[in-house]
Design an enzyme around this catalytic site. Structure first.
Site, PDB file in Angstrom:
ATOM      1  CE  LYS A   9      -3.761  -2.306   2.429  1.00 12.97           C
ATOM      2  NZ  LYS A   9      -4.609  -2.333   3.814  1.00 12.97           N
ATOM      3  CG  HIS A 115      -5.010  -6.490  -0.258  1.00 10.83           C
ATOM      4  ND1 HIS A 115      -6.101  -6.485   0.576  1.00 10.83           N
ATOM      5  CD2 HIS A 115      -4.896  -7.263  -1.431  1.00 10.83           C
ATOM      6  CE1 HIS A 115      -6.828  -7.431  -0.333  1.00 10.83           C
ATOM      7  NE2 HIS A 115      -6.381  -7.816  -1.496  1.00 10.83           N
TER       8      HIS A 115
END
Ligand code: DAT
Ligand code: MG
Length: 149
Positions: A9, A115
């Site tokens: 991210k 993620h």
């Protein structure tokens, strides 16, 4: 062979943790089959987090994901979906075990660095959302017999 979608991210990219994440997956024995750095459109971010669209954190999450570049990856290997989730650790970095990526590098649920797809079917959907077929490379590592009996 199973595949999963992994994204470093914006906080992970800004904190120079792309290499660390790649290194952990490489050392574990997974095979990199797709990799790109990109600025995420609002449309893609909203689609990716569609399941959370009614949650109070959704808007902030989308703003965060589009705020700076991310690194999208596809990793391949035996049971890679569940294994990657274990390597990533719990959603809240404060409760994530030391030794996991979030447990080692994060302190805030809204800045949890990475993620990973939560199930095989989710992985298939996310890979198709983030990568075209031509961006994925099927190849066999010469070390495969040293990873699998
Ligand atoms: P995960 O990323 O571990 O699969 P999730 O799918 O439940 O977690 O949530 C997606 C992301 O949304 C998560 O990585 C960080 C953010 N998020 C989840 N719960 C949150 C909360 N209570 N407050 C702020 N952000 C949250
Ligand atoms: Mg999730």
């Amino acid at each position: 062979m199973e595949r999963t979608f992994i994204m470093v991210k914006p906080d992970g990219v800004q904190r120079n943790l792309i290499g660390e994440v790649i290194s952990r997956f490489e050392k574990k024995g997974f095979t990199l089959v797709g990799l790109k750095l990109l600025s995420v459109s609002r449309e893609l971010a909203e689609k990716h987090y569609e399941v959370h669209k009614e949650r109070p954190f959704f808007k902030g999450l989308v703003e965060f994901i589009i705020s700076a570049p991310v690194t999208a990856m596809v990793w391949e290997g035996n049971d890679v979906v569940v294994s990657a989730r274990k390597m990533i650790g719990a959603t809240n970095p404060i409760t994530a075990e030391p030794g996991t990526i979030r447990g080692d590098y994060g302190v805030n649920i809204g800045r949890n660095l990475i993620h990973g797809s939560d199930a095989v079917e989710t992985a298939e959907k996310e890979i198709a959302l983030w990568f075209s077929d031509s961006e994925l490379v099927s190849w066999q590592q010469t070390i495969t017999p040293w990873l699998y009996e």
